[in-house]
Enzyme design. Sequence first.
Site, PDB file in Angstrom:
ATOM      1  N   GLY A  30      -4.441 -14.001  12.910  1.00 35.71           N
ATOM      2  CA  GLY A  30      -5.401 -13.554  11.923  1.00 35.71           C
ATOM      3  C   GLY A  30      -6.531 -14.539  11.746  1.00 35.71           C
ATOM      4  O   GLY A  30      -7.598 -14.411  12.352  1.00 35.71           O
TER       5      GLY A  30
ATOM      6  N   TYR B  88       0.832  -1.190   0.000  1.00 38.68           N
ATOM      7  CA  TYR B  88       0.000   0.000   0.000  1.00 38.68           C
ATOM      8  C   TYR B  88       0.878   1.255   0.000  1.00 38.68           C
ATOM      9  O   TYR B  88       2.098   1.178  -0.048  1.00 38.68           O
ATOM     10  CB  TYR B  88      -0.986  -0.042   1.157  1.00 38.68           C
ATOM     11  CG  TYR B  88      -1.894  -1.250   1.084  1.00 38.68           C
ATOM     12  CD1 TYR B  88      -2.548  -1.567  -0.112  1.00 38.68           C
ATOM     13  CD2 TYR B  88      -2.067  -2.105   2.161  1.00 38.68           C
ATOM     14  CE1 TYR B  88      -3.358  -2.699  -0.210  1.00 38.68           C
ATOM     15  CE2 TYR B  88      -2.873  -3.229   2.065  1.00 38.68           C
ATOM     16  CZ  TYR B  88      -3.510  -3.528   0.875  1.00 38.68           C
ATOM     17  OH  TYR B  88      -4.289  -4.639   0.776  1.00 38.68           O
TER      18      TYR B  88
END
Length: 355
Positions: A310, A180
């Site tokens: 996660g 990103y």
Amino acid sequence: MNALYENIRIGRHTLRNRLVMAPMTRSRADDTSGTPSSLAVQYYAQRADAGLIITEGTFPSPMGKGYVRTPGIHSAAQIEAWKRVTDAVHARGGLIFLQLMHCGRVSHPDLLPGHATPVAPSAIAAAGKVFTASGAQDFVVPRALETEEIPGIVEDYRRATRHALEAGFDGVELHAASGYLPEQFLSSGTNQRTDRYGGSLANRARFVLEVLTAMADEAGSDRVGIKIAPEMGFNSVSDASPQETYQYLVQRLAVLKPAYLHVARTQSTFNYRALLQPLFDGALLYGGGLNKERAQSLIVEGEADAAVFGSLYLANPDLLQRFLTGASLNMLERDTFYSDGPNGYIDYPILENAR
């Protein structure tokens, strides 16, 4: 007591255990307004037994959006919607940080205001496809940011940090991984600029450090963390000298003194955790494919201060209770990771004694 269940001081806060819920995009927000749905309130509250929750990536400005049905933190409506989430987590005694994620070139005009072209350090398209409301589409060539535009994006992160605090979050995390915008600036393969934000390693790291400084100025450095994932390669990001790059970055973080460094394990055979941990004075959060035993070992051996989970937290809202009791873990439903609605989001079974 097992090391996983001991409390630990991280920045301003004391975590009641060393389990951290990883930031995970779930695509359940309203796609028009960018507000998290009422389902998100239950989703995060179910997992409030974690020592710390880090939310899904949240765009700091409309131009930061990169995926369908993801939330923002730039409008009054978004702030109010997130307040309901933080209130629910705090009601169960939990701590929750908001992850700020500007996707940069990892976006598409269909996701951006006015059908705008995504922005990036350089006009280099990511490989692959992006998911929009109308389906998967090829990434487009982004528009290279003008030098004078970049301080405005830094201010977007500052404002988003202020909004996160207004929404009741206990802190914020800068997403500087996964290809990103911050990692696009940091990496030589995506940054071919010739101004003060490109070229040398110091120049390529400038954007990340300016953003983190702005966030720390707003919240206090003891309520700010940063996530990195060296050599992950996600979204086709690459760097010619990653070990040198991340060593430099983490050394410069020492001046800012963020609360924690969140390192995600990648497919690289190089041990970045071992390289970076001695360079950082704050807490080290480490995750990526961990199970209970490996997490315990990392903490006992002093290789991490907290363990980030996660998919295990996605499928097991009561992960702490399951670890404590030795109960079996729920099976992961991969086909509902990014689907809309409650299925595979808030309906994973919870142990009766954890209700």
